[in-house]
Design an enzyme around this catalytic site. Structure first.
Site, PDB file in Angstrom:
ATOM      1  N   LYS A 198       0.860  -1.183   0.000  1.00 59.02           N
ATOM      2  CA  LYS A 198       0.000   0.000   0.000  1.00 59.02           C
ATOM      3  C   LYS A 198       0.892   1.228   0.000  1.00 59.02           C
ATOM      4  CE  LYS A 198      -3.682   2.259   2.598  1.00 59.02           C
ATOM      5  NZ  LYS A 198      -4.606   2.157   3.739  1.00 59.02           N
ATOM      6  N   LYS A 251      -2.266  -1.532  -3.778  1.00 58.35           N
ATOM      7  CA  LYS A 251      -3.121  -0.352  -3.692  1.00 58.35           C
ATOM      8  C   LYS A 251      -2.263   0.897  -3.752  1.00 58.35           C
ATOM      9  CE  LYS A 251      -6.239   1.748  -0.426  1.00 58.35           C
ATOM     10  NZ  LYS A 251      -6.847   1.617   0.879  1.00 58.35           N
TER      11      LYS A 251
HETATM   12  C1  PBG Z   1      -7.281   3.381   5.574  1.00 59.88           C
HETATM   13  C2  PBG Z   1      -7.682   3.205   4.185  1.00 59.88           C
HETATM   14  C3  PBG Z   1      -7.516   4.133   3.154  1.00 59.88           C
HETATM   15  C4  PBG Z   1      -8.133   3.590   2.035  1.00 59.88           C
HETATM   16  C5  PBG Z   1      -8.640   2.350   2.387  1.00 59.88           C
HETATM   17  N1  PBG Z   1      -8.332   2.116   3.734  1.00 59.88           N
HETATM   18  C6  PBG Z   1      -6.968   5.481   3.124  1.00 59.88           C
HETATM   19  C7  PBG Z   1      -5.673   5.837   3.628  1.00 59.88           C
HETATM   20  O1  PBG Z   1      -4.765   5.023   3.826  1.00 59.88           O
HETATM   21  O2  PBG Z   1      -5.563   7.025   3.857  1.00 59.88           O
HETATM   22  C8  PBG Z   1      -8.220   4.281   0.709  1.00 59.88           C
HETATM   23  C9  PBG Z   1      -9.256   3.817  -0.198  1.00 59.88           C
HETATM   24  C10 PBG Z   1      -9.519   4.702  -1.333  1.00 59.88           C
HETATM   25  O3  PBG Z   1      -8.893   5.738  -1.556  1.00 59.88           O
HETATM   26  O4  PBG Z   1     -10.451   4.355  -2.067  1.00 59.88           O
HETATM   27  N2  PBG Z   1      -6.453   2.508   6.155  1.00 59.88           N
END
Ligand code: PBG
Length: 325
Positions: A198, A251
Site C-alpha cells: 500500500k 493499492k
Molecule cells: C485506511 C484506508 C484508506 C483507504 C482504504 N483504507 C486510506 C488511507 O490510507 O488514507 C483508501 C481507499 C480509497 O482511496 O479508495 N487505512
C-alpha cells in the site's frame, strides 16, 4: 507476411482471441456505513457513492445482490473517536452491527471487514500515535502497541461474522499477529487479505473525505510505501506470504500495474487490486465535463488491472461495470 490484423477483422474473431475477461465475480464493492439514523449522504468528492446508516442500507444491498456482485468491503464511520480508536473493537459498533445484519439478511453476500484505525482515531492515523524524535510534527504511529489493538479489532470483526479480514494499516507483523489471534480463538477458517503493498498515495484523497480520516498532523509516509519503490514491494509481499496471508493486495491500482504484474509472477496467492477513490473521482469528473466517454474509460481501466494480473478488483465502479457486463 504475418498479419496480426487478420485476427482483428470483426468482433467475432476478436472475442475468440481475447486474452482477458472481466466478470462481475471479480468485484468487491466498498461500502461506507455511518453510525446513526437516516443517513444517506452522497460523498462530494465521489459522486454516486454514499454514506449510509444501517437503516438506509437495504436498497443498496438489494441492488448489489441483484447485480450479482459477490462481495462487499465495509468501512465504518463511528460517532465516537478517541486517541486509540477503541470503537473499532466494540462489538456493538457500527461495522460489527452491520456485519451481523448483512449475514442474517443477505447470506449470499461475502462480507469483508477493513481492519484499521484511521476512521476511529481522533487524529486520523492508522494506529497509536506516540512522540517520536525526528518524525514530522514529532509524532509517529507505534507499531507494536498498534498490533495489540489490531488483534482486538480482528476478533471483534470475526465474532460479528465477517467472512474475511483485510488489514490496511501497513504495520510490520500485522498478518502474523492477526493470524495468531484468529487461530487461538477458533477462527482459523477466516482468511486474511493483506494490503501487502500500500503506497502513501495522493489518490486516497476522496476516501479521506468519505471516511473522515485525514490525519490531523504528520502523514502516513512512515508506514505506507514510497511510490518510487519496487523492490521494497516484493519484500513487503514476501513477508506477508511468510506470515500467512491468504490473498495479497496492491493499492492503488492504476499507477502500480507494474507491481501487480510482479507480485502475480512472484507469488502463487490470489491477487487483489484496489482501484481507489482518486482513480474513481478522476473518471467521474472528466465524464461530467464531457471530456471522456466515462463508461469506455472505466471498462478499459478495469480490464487493464486484470491484464496486469489481478484476480480480484476492489472498485467503486462495481455497480456500473456490472450493469455493462
Ligand atoms: C485506511 C484506508 C484508506 C483507504 C482504504 N483504507 C486510506 C488511507 O490510507 O488514507 C483508501 C481507499 C480509497 O482511496 O479508495 N487505512
Amino acid at each position: 507476411m504475418f498479419r496480426p490484423r487478420r485476427l482483428r477483422k470483426n468482433e467475432m474473431i476478436r472475442s475468440m482471441v481475447r486474452e482477458n475477461h472481466l466478470s462481475v465475480k471479480d468485484f468487491i464493492y466498498p461500502l461506507f456505513v455511518e453510525e446513526g439514523e437516516n443517513v444517506r449522504k452522497e460523498i462530494a468528492t465521489m459522486p454516486g457513492i454514499f454514506r449510509y446508516s444501517l437503516d438506509q442500507l437495504d436498497a443498496e444491498l438489494k441492488e448489489i445482490v441483484e447485480l450479482g456482485i459477490p462481495s462487499i468491503m465495509l468501512f465504518g464511520i463511528p460517532k465516537h473517536k478517541d486517541d486509540v480508536g477503541s470503537e473499532s473493537w466494540n462489538d456493538e459498533a457500527v461495522v460489527q452491527t452491520t456485519i451481523r445484519y448483512i449475514k442474517k439478511n443477505y447470506p449470499q453476500l461475502y462480507v469483508i471487514a477493513d481492519v484499521c484505525f484511521c476512521e476511529y482515531t481522533s487524529h486520523g492515523h492508522c494506529g497509536i500515535l506516540v512522540p517520536s524524535v525526528g518524525a514530522k510534527d514529532g509524532m509517529d504511529v507505534d507499531n507494536d502497541q498498534t498490533l495489540n489493538n489490531l488483534q482486538k479489532q480482528s476478533l471483534s470483526m470475526a465474532k460479528a461474522g465477517a467472512d474475511l479480514l483485510a488489514p490496511s494499516g501497513m504495520m510490520d507483523g500485522m498478518i502474523a499477529t492477526m493470524r495468531d489471534a484468529l487461530d487461538l480463538n477458533n477462527f482459523s477458517d477466516i482468511p486474511i487479505m493483506s494490503y501487502a503493498v500500500k503506497y502513501a498515495s495522493a489518490f486516497y484523497g476522496p476516501f479521506r473525505d468519505a471516511a473522515d480520516s485525514t490525519p490531523s498532523l504528520g502523514d502516513r509516509k512512515t508506514y505506507q510505501m514510497d511510490p518510487a519503490n519496487r523492490i521494497e514491494a516484493l519484500k513487503e509481499a514476501a513477508l506477508d506470504v511468510a506470515e500467512g496471508a491468504d490473498i495479497l493486495m496492491v493499492k492503488p491500482a492504476l499507477s502500480y500495474l507494474d507491481i501487480i504484474r510482479e507480485l502475480k509472477d512472484t507469488h502463487d496467492l490470489p491477487l487483489a487490486a484496489y482501484n481507489v477513490s482518486g482513480e474513481y473521482a478522476m473518471i467521474i469528473a472528466a465524464t461530467q465535463n464531457g471530456w471522456i466517454d466515462g463508461e469506455k474509460v472505466m471498462m478499459e481501466k478495469l480490464i487493464s488491472m486484470k491484464r496486469a494480473g489481478a484476480d480480484i478488483i476492489l472498485t467503486y465502479h462495481a455497480k456500473e461495470a456490472a450493469r455493462l457486463l
